[in-house]
Every structure is written in structure tokens, then in C-alpha cells.
Design an enzyme around this catalytic site. Structure first.
Site, PDB file in Angstrom:
ATOM      1  N   ASN A  42       1.463   3.006   8.956  1.00  0.00           N
ATOM      2  CA  ASN A  42       1.152   3.127   7.271  1.00  0.00           C
ATOM      3  C   ASN A  42      -0.127   3.897   7.181  1.00  0.00           C
ATOM      4  OD1 ASN A  42       0.830   3.097   4.863  1.00  0.00           O
ATOM      5  ND2 ASN A  42       1.099   0.474   4.721  1.00  0.00           N
TER       6      ASN A  42
ATOM      7  N   ARG B  85       5.677   4.907   6.842  1.00  0.00           N
ATOM      8  CA  ARG B  85       5.667   4.542   5.387  1.00  0.00           C
ATOM      9  C   ARG B  85       5.243   6.023   4.882  1.00  0.00           C
ATOM     10  NH1 ARG B  85       1.525   1.590   1.690  1.00  0.00           N
ATOM     11  NH2 ARG B  85       2.418   1.614  -0.410  1.00  0.00           N
TER      12      ARG B  85
ATOM     13  N   HIS C  13       5.811   1.055  -3.885  1.00  0.00           N
ATOM     14  CA  HIS C  13       5.685  -0.259  -3.084  1.00  0.00           C
ATOM     15  C   HIS C  13       7.190  -0.770  -2.912  1.00  0.00           C
ATOM     16  CE1 HIS C  13       1.738  -1.527  -5.034  1.00  0.00           C
ATOM     17  NE2 HIS C  13       1.514  -0.742  -3.655  1.00  0.00           N
TER      18      HIS C  13
ATOM     19  N   ARG D 232      -7.813   1.976  -9.600  1.00  0.00           N
ATOM     20  CA  ARG D 232      -7.188   2.739 -10.452  1.00  0.00           C
ATOM     21  C   ARG D 232      -6.924   2.091 -11.695  1.00  0.00           C
ATOM     22  NH1 ARG D 232      -1.978   3.446  -6.405  1.00  0.00           N
ATOM     23  NH2 ARG D 232      -3.633   2.719  -4.489  1.00  0.00           N
TER      24      ARG D 232
ATOM     25  N   GLU E 221       5.370  -4.856   5.128  1.00  0.00           N
ATOM     26  CA  GLU E 221       6.037  -3.534   5.017  1.00  0.00           C
ATOM     27  C   GLU E 221       6.170  -3.055   6.443  1.00  0.00           C
ATOM     28  OE1 GLU E 221       2.715  -3.297   2.269  1.00  0.00           O
ATOM     29  OE2 GLU E 221       3.710  -1.717   1.269  1.00  0.00           O
TER      30      GLU E 221
END
Ligand code: ADP
Length: 399
Positions: free
Chosen positions: A9, A93, A181, A241, A379
Site C-alpha cells: 500500500n 492497493r 477506503h 483534509r 486492508e
């Protein structure tokens, strides 16, 4: 000799990775994992073996260590660490699969070209994902690689959730809500099916609260809406963010402040959120530790906005049966979970304070109308599972 799969990732300043040995049935068994951080400044790595012991720890003083050079070091270490277990696939990913890719795909030149074309849609993530694929292809040209998309889980969300209220022709040019996500949500859905199959069939909101933060509304484990949209900027307030923002602010910044695209991008992606509001840190732990009122305000805004978005997602679900917290904050922060749940009490959530304090798997009371769970996401395991399925490794078919 047994087989192994590596999950990568790769982001702008970090690379997360995990190594999996495959048992005879092709089931991935976690062997080691870790993170390279500080890429571009002072890269450092910590990798842990499955028993939690440190398998590799190193710091590079040289800021000139590129992603490619670090991936090279990581690859060599992984091959050495796995010993007799032969690496047969690398899964990545990849943040954006655009409108086309609804499931993981084995990587070839044509795919890379298609994924390159999506870089403008995810300028801060996609180029790093693709650079990692290229670096591995250079190191091991014959090793199969698989792209696992963060958008894929949301690919089939209802059109009403995907559409933006822009002129119709723009939708055909890719202006739609994609959601992100997805690998995390897919893992949660899979886990939920195993531990609470009844709830998995129902209406569930999963709150992935990490540096990046979003929520997904799931019905029967399928995504029906997400707080992230065209980019990973929409929705919840995040570490750096903004989350949802009146688009008029952007017009104003251009027209009245003369800001350029890159300046606005930096403001919205890197200087806002918890960091911008607190003026202290993007890290929730540091904000809890601070007695500065601005830290408190940032925490309150984070929780308030999360609850507000959850309430909006409930409309799409026409109610709620379960709420799942995951990722760094969601898995470890009882204060934030309590603040969000307190604002949602009217929906039928009753939190069990003692269970919440110890990050228990179920943190709602037995008589709570809505079940609230904490599920650690993974993940990297999802990437490994997808790589195995995409390359038919479970059937023993040679990759
Ligand atoms: P990323 O999106 O980079 O994968 P993570 O899922 O690791 O991020 O989440 C990082 C966030 O989780 C940070 O804000 C960090 O402070 C927070 N976090 C991690 N552990 C804890 C904890 N024990 N208590 C509160 N917050 C935590």
C-alpha cells in the site's frame, strides 16, 4: 517449498506492507508486516513478525532514498524473511479504478495505461501506487502483480448516490461520486458476515476513522453510499483534509485571493482538518494530550461532523441496525466514539461505557436498538485475498 504473497500500500510518504504465507488450500497466513515512513525526509522502517517481535528496523539518514530504492530494499528483505516461501504474487492497493474496474485485475501494460489515465482523478495517491507497480516490475519482471481498487467496493452503489448535481454531460466524462477506503469496507463486511451474520444482512454504517476518514452505508454488505465522492477529500473532517466544504470557498479563493490550483490543493489536502483547526497536530492522540482550547475545538468539530454525516447516510439506508468503528481512531479512541454515539443517541444507540473504554468488539449495551462494534481493519489481508483469487492461487493453478 510453500508460496507467499506480498501486499503493498504505497502512498506519498509511506509504504505499508504485509507478507503472507499460503497454506496448502491457498489461505493467506500473516507472516510479517510494517510500514516505511518519512519517505522524502528521513525514511525509517519497522517490520514486525507475526508474534509481534521486531523483524527489521532501520533508519536511512539519506533524504535521497526514493520510493523505488526503498521498495528494492523491502523486496530483498521480504524474500530473505520468507526464506523457503517463494513469493508468487504482489498485490497493490490502487486508489482509483475509475468507472471501469469493479474488481481486482492482474496487471499488464494495457492496464497500466488505463490506470495512468486516472491519475488526474487522484493526483496525491494514484501516481505513487503506480510507481510501486513499476518498481516491482523492474525488480522482478515475471512476478504477477494484482491491482486492488479502493473504489471497487462502491462501483455498484445506486446512481442517486453516485451522481453529482452537475450538468448531465459531465457525468459521462467521469464526474461522479466514486467512494474510497473500499478495501477496508470490504474487509469489515467480510468480518461482519463471520461474527454477526444477522447484522451483516442489515443496515450498517462503517466509520473508517484514520488520517483519512470516511463512512460507508452498507445494506447486506453492499455499499449504497459513501461520504467520500469524486476525490478522497469529500465528507468527514480528516487529519489534514477539510472534508465537505462549500464549493463557493474554492471559487472565492481563486477570484478574491488569487490562489492557484496547487496552492488550493495544498490547503485543502494538507493544511486543513484537525491540523488546520487546532493549529497543533493532525494526530488525534496529540490533540487529546493538549490543553489548548483549539485542540478541543478540533476534536469537537471532528465528532460533530462525523455524527452529522452518519445521520445523512441513515437516510439512504432508511434507518440503521449497526454502527462499526474502524481504523486508527475508530479502533482505539473511546472518547471520539462516545462523542459520536452521544450525538446519535436519538437513533437508538446506547453505548456501554465500560466496553467502549476497553475497545471491546461490541460497545453497545445488550438492549441498545443499534449494535455498535469495533472491528480492526486489515486492508493488506484483503489485498492478499484478492491477489490469490485473481491469480487462482487457491486452486494450485500456477500463476
Ligand atoms: P492512516 O489513514 O494513515 O492509515 P491510521 O488508521 O493509522 O491512519 O490512523 C491514524 C490516526 O489514528 C491518528 O490520528 C492517530 O492519532 C489515531 N490513533 C492511533 N492510535 C490511537 C489511540 N490509541 N488513541 C487515539 N487515536 C489513535
Amino acid at each position: 517449498m510453500t508460496r507467499a504473497v506480498v501486499s503493498l500500500n504505497s502512498g506519498s510518504s509511506s509504504i505499508k506492507f504485509a507478507l503472507f504465507r499460503l497454506d496448502e488450500a491457498g489461505t493467506p497466513i500473516h507472516a510479517a508486516g510494517g510500514k516505511i515512513e518519512g519517505i522524502g525526509t528521513a525514511p525509517r522502517i519497522v517490520a514486525r513478525a507475526d508474534d509481534g517481535s521486531i523483524a527489521w528496523e532501520q533508519q536511512w539518514p539519506d533524504t535521497g532514498m526514493t520510493h523505488e530504492a526503498l521498495l528494492h530494499e523491502l523486496f530483498d528483505w521480504a524474500v530473505g524473511h520468507l526464506g523457503d516461501n517463494k513469493v508468487v504474487a504482489i498485490g497493490h492497493r490502487v486508489v482509483h479504478g475509475g468507472m471501469t474496474f469493479a474488481k481486482p485485475v492482474r496487471i499488464d501494460d494495457a492496464l497500466m495505461e488505463a490506470l495512468e489515465a486516472l491519475c488526474p482523478l487522484a493526483p496525491l495517491h494514484q501516481p505513487h501506487n503506480l510507481a510501486a507497480i513499476r518498481a516491482i516490475a523492474k525488480l522482478a519482471p515475471h512476478l504477477p502483480q494484482v491491482a486492488c481498487f479502493d473504489t471497487a467496493f462502491h462501483h455498484d452503489m445506486p446512481i442517486v448516490a453516485a451522481r453529482m448535481a452537475l450538468p448531465r454531460a459531465m457525468a459521462e466524462r467521469g464526474y461522479r461520486r466514486y467512494g474510497f477506503h473500499g478495501l477496508s469496507y470490504e474487509y469489515i463486511a467480510r468480518h461482519l458476515r463471520m461474527v454477526d451474520p444477522n447484522l451483516a444482512k442489515g443496515r450498517v454504517i462503517t466509520a473508517h476513522l484514520g488520517n483519512g476518514a470516511s463512512m460507508c452505508a452498507m445494506h447486506d454488505c453492499r455499499s449504497i453510499d459513501s461520504t467520500m465522492g469524486f476525490t478522497a477529500l469529500d465528507g468527514l473532517m480528516m487529519g489534514t483534509r477539510t472534508g465537505s466544504l462549500d464549493p463557493g470557498v474554492v471559487v472565492h479563493l481563486v477570484e478574491q485571493e488569487g490562489m492557484t490550483g496547487p496552492e488550493i490543493e495544498k490547503l485543502l489536502y494538507r493544511q486543513s482538518g484537525l491540523l488546520g483547526v487546532s493549529g497543533i497536530s493532525s494526530d488525534m492522540r496529540e490533540l487529546h494530550a493538549s490543553d489548548d482550547p483549539h485542540a478541543k475545538e478540533a476534536i469537537e468539530l471532528f465528532a460533530w461532523r462525523a455524527a452529522r454525516h452518519a445521520a445523512a447516510l441513515m437516510t439512504g439506508l432508511r434507518g440503521l441496525d449497526g454502527l462499526v468503528f474502524t481504523a486508527g481512531i475508530g479502533e482505539n479512541d473511546p472518547i471520539i466514539r462516545a462523542m459520536i454515539c452521544e450525538r446519535l443517541e436519538w437513533t437508538g444507540i446506547t453505548l456501554d461505557p465500560e466496553a467502549n473504554a476497553r475497545n471491546a468488539p461490541v460497545i453497545s449495551t445488550a438492549d441498545s436498538r443499534i449494535t455498535v462494534r469495533v472491528i480492526p481493519t486489515d486492508e493488506e489481508q484483503m489485498i492478499a485475498l484478492h491477489s490469490i483469487a485473481t491469480l487462482n492461487l487457491a486452486q494450485g493453478v500456477p500463476a
